[in-house]
Enzyme design. Sequence first.
Site, PDB file in Angstrom:
ATOM      1  N   LYS A 393     -16.164  20.125 -49.778  1.00 13.15           N
ATOM      2  CA  LYS A 393     -15.299  20.040 -48.601  1.00 13.15           C
ATOM      3  C   LYS A 393     -13.879  19.606 -48.934  1.00 13.15           C
ATOM      4  CE  LYS A 393     -19.389  18.978 -45.869  1.00 13.15           C
ATOM      5  NZ  LYS A 393     -20.129  17.995 -45.080  1.00 13.15           N
ATOM      6  N   HIS A 567      -1.600  40.862 -31.002  1.00  8.34           N
ATOM      7  CA  HIS A 567      -1.880  39.497 -30.547  1.00  8.34           C
ATOM      8  C   HIS A 567      -1.406  39.276 -29.116  1.00  8.34           C
ATOM      9  CE1 HIS A 567      -3.609  36.967 -33.769  1.00  8.34           C
ATOM     10  NE2 HIS A 567      -3.196  37.967 -34.551  1.00  8.34           N
TER      11      HIS A 567
END
Length: 582
Positions: A393, A567
């Site tokens: 992570k 978009h």
Amino acid sequence: MDICRRPPRPPPRGTTDHDRSSSSVDHRSPSPTLRASDALPLPLYLTNAVFFTLFFSVAYYLLHRWRDKIRNSTPLHVVTLSEIAAIVSLIASFIYLLGFFGIDFVQSFISRASHDAWDLDDPQHHRNFLIDDDPRRRPRIAVPPTPPTPPKLANPEPIISTLSSEEDEEIVKLVVDGTIPSYSLESKLGDCKRAASIRREALQRMTGRSLQGLPLEGLDYESILGQCCEMPVGYVQIPVGIAGPLLLDGFEHSVPMATTEGCLVASTNRGCKAIYASGGATSILLRDAMTRAPVVRFASAKRASELKFFLEDPNNFETLGVVFNRSSRFARLQGIHCSMAGKNLYMRFSCSTGDAMGMNMVSKGVQNVLDFLQDDFPDMDVIGISGNFCSDKKPAAVNWIEGRGKSVVCEAIIKEEVVKKVLKTNVAALVELNMLKNLAGSAVAGALGGYNAHASNIVSAIFIATGQDPAQNVESSNCITMLEPVNDGKDLHISVSMPSIEVGTIGGGTQLASQSACLNLIGVKGANKESPGSNSRLLATIVAGAVLAGELSLLSAIASGQLVKSHMKYNRSSKDVTKVAS
């Protein structure tokens, strides 16, 4: 100087109304405080100046006289009247100055003692305040500050109770006042759904804020107990879209994507269409190994190096593998890579984990090896089961170079007519854009594993939909996208190389109903009993294939100048904000 504000005392018996009024006036206008320095004939600063001058003048005079006596061989005990007066003045001024440095302390001590004695006689002394006429002093009694209140909303949403009985109401009150810890509701009640409802109600009352928009019904709270989430009060709804079919290795796959970003699913779907029309994509699994790297410390670097040589000796690997593999019937140790930092040793264990993502599995295997090594290396101090050399992570070069989880390469050849008709651009423009954006641009930015357009977008959406750990998107999105013209420049070869995709089809959030349904849609739900690990490996290749589609479509939109237009069409709300506000 600290003085007490005293509440008016009742007048003694026999006093007249006029006396009472006079008494009340006196209390409203407190008399000035008497100080010890008020008895001096001059102001305190002048008196101090006089005695300072006197002390040093007399001391100088006496020293000068005694020096003359020593020179003239005159006995020191023979003194004149002036010398007697000087000695007396010296002693007097010294006594005064000695008292001067403690006078403020003595005054404050006497004042406080008198006030404390007065307060003890006052039945209302617990209500008294302190007034500080000197801002440099701190009050002797600290009044506890009023706790800050949360800001009130202009139009707060109503708090809607979900309680079903008076017994639940009593439990909520006990949670609010702290008698029952919120985290213990499941164990005390034995009903996870009821515990979530009571915790939710208690939270609303303590914060004064409504959770009306957060769903409570529709989730199996028993399934998350001790595995997915602690102290639940509801769940978050994320829409799931489907991209595809993705034609990968000769099979069609529908790709579920959980996202709140408009245009993402549509863009990935267009990439899947282009890949399908060109004959599909091919994937290669290069490696399958989860890692965990503990850190240990020795008294010297020499001793740490001895353990490093022991672990990396091929003659010891079989013994270490037997010890490691005891943790699970699916865990199989593949290798150990060590790195030193002074007298600290970092050991990166890698192993296969079947269809599980495998973090817990590899951690248990590592613990077995550490316990085993303690016999031959009793001076080994285990600092932590994870030393960040894993690396989990966090962006790290070790994952980019060595890999972690599944290492996958996926490629496809997109035909010229598909590039023009479906992607609305041309091969040369795509190749140039990829070189300047994904390769050179990322290098200018100092990217680590980020040589791509938006791999993280697709990885995150699939991870959430299929119950993966969303935080592992950090290393799972490591990706380099390569484009080049082929077949005399007519067609386009595109590939994505992803060395650290961390996925599993059992454990964690994969067993939740919604996520399990998405895994079932792909055909990789649960563990593959016939070929352990094949389901998780297939899921990793599908992730890489979807990233390939997403990269192809986004680069095409940028090359053709359609990114902003798409978009604005798919990622903008159609609501009239002015009407909503009114």
